[in-house]
Design a protein around this motif. Structure first.
Motif: not given
Length: 303
Positions: A286-293
């Motif tokens: 299970f993978i959850n990636i939160h993308m940020e600048p």
């Protein structure tokens, strides 16, 4: 039925039939052979048989797909089975220790137990050989299919083999060294109970740690960071949160990406990260990636 589930059923079925035959043989040998240690050993085999049933029941549940009430699947039912095995093993160990101590006290008071006979000794030797073979087979399958419950059950087989070693020493000493050494039979039972309790603690702790959401080992988290940074246009992974769900990993992380890329490209990068992590740790991860600048001033990532 999936291959993993079939193999777990197979190894558990073989263990269950073996345990059933052994516990019957041990009870008969214990009563006819006048050996308290052998009767305790038989009770231990009975607990093995019962945990085989527990493994089959919980693996069946853990193999179910995600549903509305269990969005992460049912993997932790297998973890729960591991804890139950550990608790049962601990109860058995305490019972064996208690009976052994009481028998030692009676012997010291002059109430010599009946001398065990050769039948109990033969049963103990057969048990050692059988359970060690069963342990090696079960632990190999458990590791191959990444099943903590099967590995836990394998260690239950090993503890039974250790129990039988103690029984062999106690019964053999009581038979060969005469009446004054009959106390070896209950002493052996007490010594074996200590090993059983140690195994019970290790199994229970591992399962409870998982149920309480303990993080994955440090080396796994560091490897996840390496995989993320191996993807172009990523930097500063942080807020990494990991845990185990049954035989799968759960990984949540924040990742910084270059400021001038499109949403589509950012999505493709996140997908590439997921692909690399799943290739390393399995498709069930299970993978959850939160993308940020990216920030103007780069900061170190936090594991």
């Amino acid at each position: 039925m999936q291959q993993r589930e079939k193999e777990i059923y197979k190894v558990t079925f073989i263990g269950g039939i073996t345990n059933l035959l052994l516990l019957i043989f041990k009870f008969v040998a214990g009563f006819l052979g006048n050996s308290a240690a052998m009767i305790a050993d038989a009770v231990h085999s009975l607990s093995d048989f019962l945990t085989d049933i527990v493994v089959v029941f919980f693996v069946k549940i853990s193999s179910r797909k995600e549903d509305a009430n269990h969005n992460y699947g049912h993997g932790k039912f297998e973890t729960l089975a591991t804890v139950i095995i550990g608790i049962v093993l601990g109860i058995v160990g305490i019972g064996i220790m208690k009976n052994g101590v009481l028998a030692i006290i009676d012997t010291i008071k002059g109430n010599l137990p009946q001398a065990p006979n050769i039948l109990a000794l033969i049963a103990a030797i057969i048990s050692i050989l059988t359970k060690e073979i069963l342990y090696r087979y079960t632990v190999r399958k458990g590791k191959k299919y990444n099943s903590p419950a099967v590995v836990a059950n394998a260690w239950h087989h090993r503890s039974d083999a250790l129990s039988s070693i103690g029984t062999t020493i106690g019964v053999g000493g009581a038979i060969l060294l005469g009446a004054s050494w009959r106390i070896l039979d209950p002493i052996a039972a007490v010594i074996v109970s200590i090993f059983i309790l140690q195994t019970a603690f290790q199994l229970s702790k591992a399962g409870i740690d998982e149920l309480l959401e303990k993080s994955l080992p440090r080396e796994i988290e560091e490897r996840v960071i390496e995989l993320i940074l191996s993807v172009n246009k990523t930097s500063s992974p942080h807020h990494l949160r990991t845990r185990r769900i049954g035989n799968n990993y759960s990984i949540n992380v924040h990742v910084r990406m270059e400021n001038n890329i499109s949403l589509l490209e950012a999505h493709d990068i996140a997908t590439e990260i997921e692909r690399k992590i799943k290739k390393e740790y399995g498709e069930g991860t299970f993978i959850n990636i939160h993308m940020e600048p990216q920030k103007t001033v780069s900061k170190d990532y936090n594991v």
